[in-house]
Write a protein that holds these residues in place. Structure first.
Motif, PDB file in Angstrom:
ATOM      1  N   GLU A 225       0.836  -1.194   0.000  1.00 20.13           N
ATOM      2  CA  GLU A 225       0.000   0.000   0.000  1.00 20.13           C
ATOM      3  C   GLU A 225       0.871   1.244   0.000  1.00 20.13           C
ATOM      4  N   GLY A 226       0.364   2.297  -0.586  1.00 17.32           N
ATOM      5  CA  GLY A 226       1.106   3.546  -0.649  1.00 17.32           C
ATOM      6  C   GLY A 226       0.505   4.459  -1.682  1.00 17.32           C
TER       7      GLY A 226
ATOM      8  N   ALA B 229      -0.843   0.906  -9.230  1.00 21.28           N
ATOM      9  CA  ALA B 229      -2.141   1.562  -9.374  1.00 21.28           C
ATOM     10  C   ALA B 229      -2.387   2.510  -8.215  1.00 21.28           C
ATOM     11  N   ARG B 230      -3.154   3.523  -8.479  1.00 22.42           N
ATOM     12  CA  ARG B 230      -3.550   4.435  -7.398  1.00 22.42           C
ATOM     13  C   ARG B 230      -4.461   3.720  -6.414  1.00 22.42           C
ATOM     14  N   ASP B 231      -5.371   2.883  -6.935  1.00 19.69           N
ATOM     15  CA  ASP B 231      -6.362   2.214  -6.091  1.00 19.69           C
ATOM     16  C   ASP B 231      -6.348   0.714  -6.337  1.00 19.69           C
ATOM     17  N   VAL B 232      -6.559  -0.050  -5.257  1.00 19.52           N
ATOM     18  CA  VAL B 232      -6.610  -1.506  -5.315  1.00 19.52           C
ATOM     19  C   VAL B 232      -7.921  -1.972  -4.696  1.00 19.52           C
TER      20      VAL B 232
ATOM     21  N   VAL C 188     -18.011  -3.870   2.821  1.00 20.31           N
ATOM     22  CA  VAL C 188     -17.663  -3.252   1.545  1.00 20.31           C
ATOM     23  C   VAL C 188     -17.197  -1.828   1.796  1.00 20.31           C
ATOM     24  N   GLY C 189     -15.962  -1.540   1.386  1.00 16.51           N
ATOM     25  CA  GLY C 189     -15.434  -0.196   1.554  1.00 16.51           C
ATOM     26  C   GLY C 189     -13.946  -0.217   1.797  1.00 16.51           C
ATOM     27  N   ALA C 190     -13.455   0.760   2.563  1.00 17.04           N
ATOM     28  CA  ALA C 190     -12.030   0.850   2.867  1.00 17.04           C
ATOM     29  C   ALA C 190     -11.565  -0.417   3.571  1.00 17.04           C
TER      30      ALA C 190
ATOM     31  N   HIS D 135      -6.295   3.970  -0.215  1.00 11.61           N
ATOM     32  CA  HIS D 135      -6.524   3.607  -1.612  1.00 11.61           C
ATOM     33  C   HIS D 135      -6.717   2.105  -1.800  1.00 11.61           C
ATOM     34  N   THR D 136      -7.026   1.386  -0.735  1.00 11.13           N
ATOM     35  CA  THR D 136      -7.311  -0.046  -0.847  1.00 11.13           C
ATOM     36  C   THR D 136      -8.715  -0.306  -0.329  1.00 11.13           C
ATOM     37  N   PHE D 137      -9.441  -1.149  -1.073  1.00 13.68           N
ATOM     38  CA  PHE D 137     -10.843  -1.403  -0.782  1.00 13.68           C
ATOM     39  C   PHE D 137     -11.110  -2.907  -0.820  1.00 13.68           C
ATOM     40  N   VAL D 138     -12.184  -3.309  -0.139  1.00 11.05           N
ATOM     41  CA  VAL D 138     -12.522  -4.725  -0.057  1.00 11.05           C
ATOM     42  C   VAL D 138     -14.021  -4.907  -0.224  1.00 11.05           C
TER      43      VAL D 138
END
Length: 533
Positions: free
Chosen positions: A218-219, A234-237, A351-353, A360-363
């Motif tokens: 992450e970063g 990627a910016r978001d995962v 569902v969310g952060a 920038h990581t979501f599940v």
């Protein structure tokens, strides 16, 4: 009424455990990731949640890469019963009590919006996915449940759904009562998702099959690493792998795996119950139909819930099949397959952060058996969050929700006690057989080989295949599922092939190969296992 067909039920199992959805669609062949790449967003998982998210992000103007360990829409999504509905059993009266009237309303609005979203997309893309608008019923055969059913109907209606209490349905038997919710749908999930996949790739985005993700950094930006060493920056995962392959928020402590069996066979069109039905009493019975090319219907019956690795699936298939033939004029069992779900401890998907520090990581996980509407909802919710939009139900589904911790505590403690029982108790039990020589062809058992617990399968030709019995997720011991010929972990639901390959997470690494010629048997039963803590 019971089945009045004079043809005796056919109870011999079909030759395949492939689902109707997989059997009636072409296989896919998107290329594996073959080099490093950079995109706006990477989606890990090619089921309904992952593909819905990727499609929504595509339409929002983002560049996207989807990474799928096998073939898209062929894992959990490929074995669903494909009810697209906001009716999730007896859900709304409980939500009204635990989340308040607003929480129940937000749940209903978000789930019904997902039903309508599929209809919108089908119209926009001209998708022929057998979408049918039908009512959904939650019923009981116990008259003592009538007050609960009436309360559920009232709660669902108050939440904004077209709900009513009824005692007449299209079932071939008379229930004591039922909650009917109109405006719901059923569809062919793979036909729908393959259309989404084709559309998002037509916009220049990528799907990579046979690409296992093993690392996440992450970063700003984030970086995902695959099994073969390639990276996606990627910016978001988005982690949409049913059970998260990375669990930095310890979400496994808030979910319990559940396996369910499915049998299906052709039904005369004039005997179609014309709706989707679920009864959650006892071993559960869920019913729906799908169209067949010859004008008849395919009756799909689901039930016999159990924790993976803890039940005789063959006997449960037999019971489910017997129930189907007893109540419906089905003379051929055309399909047998199994599905797996993760039940969240507070009954609301996560569902969310990804975790409290995530930016920038979501599940998307914990759909509790209602992955069709919840997966579509998750795709829209996560896309909105990435695009800096906050839907009104964000807090309801937020995986970081601490406000429900006290409410969840009893269920979480019960779930983790069961995990601990398997982790410790399974190690104290004697093995299923004394040595590999005692394992009949076509079956498997946990046995000690050279002082180590090994999962040994003997194939039909008599050759033995041995792997470690320790799940590579957190180390629980696996058990053999004879009906599907798989090794299953009862703690968190990981499933492995007889060769140790990962079939279903959260495990991402295969079971270690063991030497089948190792010496096992009763003399080793009390010896220390170097693999055990």
């Amino acid at each position: 009424m019971p089945n009045d067909s004079r043809t005796p039920p056919v109870t011999s199992p079909p030759r395949t455990t492939e689902s109707h959805w997989l059997r009636t669609t072409d296989s896919t062949s998107y290329p594996p990731l073959a080099g490093d790449t950079t995109v706006d967003a990477v989606v890990v998982g090619g089921g309904i949640a992952g593909l819905s998210t990727a499609w929504e992000l595509t339409r929002a103007g983002r560049s996207v890469a989807v990474l799928e360990v096998d073939r898209i829409a062929s894992g959990v999504t490929g074995f669903t019963t494909a009810k697209l509905t906001a009716q999730h059993g007896l859900r709304y009266d409980r939500l009204r009590r635990t989340r308040g009237a607003e929480g129940a309303e937000l749940y209903a609005r978000s789930q019904q919006a997902a039903v309508e979203r599929v209809a919108e997309i089908c119209a926009e893309l001209d998708v022929d996915c057998e979408l049918e608008r039908v009512p959904a019923y939650a019923y009981s055969r116990d008259t003592a449940q009538r007050p609960a059913l009436r309360a559920e109907a009232e709660a669902a209606r108050a939440a904004g759904l077209d709900a009513s209490y009824v005692e007449s349905t299209g079932l071939p038997f008379t229930p004591a009562g039922a909650v009917r919710i109109d405006g719901q749908a059923q569809f062919h999930p793979r036909k729908y998702l393959l259309a989404l996949a084709a559309d998002l790739t037509a916009y220049g985005n990528a799907i990579h099959e046979r690409t296992r993700v093993t690392g996440l950094r992450e970063g700003t930006p984030c970086q995902v690493t695959t099994e073969n060493g390639y990276t996606v920056t990627a910016r978001d995962v988005v982690v949409a792998t049913h059970f998260p392959v990375f669990d930095r928020a310890l979400l496994f402590t808030r979910m319990s795996p559940r396996r369910e069996l499915v049998v299906a066979g052709p039904l005369p069109a004039d005997r179609d119950p014309e709706g989707m039905y679920i009864c959650e009493e006892g071993t559960k019975r869920s019913v729906r139909t799908a169209p067949l090319d010859d004008g008849s219907r395919l009756l799909i019956v689901t039930g016999e819930s159990f924790t993976p690795g803890t039940a005789d699936a063959g006997e449960r298939f037999r019971r489910l099949e017997e129930w189907m033939h007893t109540h419906f004029p089905v003379t051929e069992t055309r399909y047998r397959w199994a599905a797996q779900d993760n039940d969240p401890s507070d009954s609301v998907p996560l569902v969310g952060a990804f975790h409290p520090g995530a930016r920038h990581t979501f599940v998307a996980t914990g759909f509790g058996g209602w992955g069709m509407s919840s997966g579509v909802m998750a795709g829209r919710l996560i896309t909105d969050l990435i695009c800096a939009v906050t839907p009104p139900w964000t807090r309801l589904y937020d995986p970081r929700r601490l406000w429900s911790a006290l409410r969840e505590a009893p269920t979480m403690l019960s779930q983790q006690a069961e995990v601990a029982q398997h982790f410790v108790g399974d190690r104290l039990r004697t093995t299923h057989v004394d040595s590999a020589d005692d394992i009949p062809p076509g079956t498997g058992a946990v046995v000690r080989l050279a002082g180590r617990r090994s999962a040994v399968y003997r194939d039909e030709a008599g050759a033995c295949h041995a792997v470690s019995a320790r799940c590579t997720h957190l180390g629980c011991l696996v058990s053999f599922n004879a009906a599907e010929r798989t090794w299953e972990c009862p703690c968190h639901g990981s499933r492995f092939g007889v060769d140790g390959s990962v079939l279903q997470g959260p495990a991402v690494h295969p079971l270690e190969q063991h030497d089948v010629d190792g010496v096992g048997g009763p003399d080793a039963a009390g010896s220390p296992d170097p693999e055990e803590p």
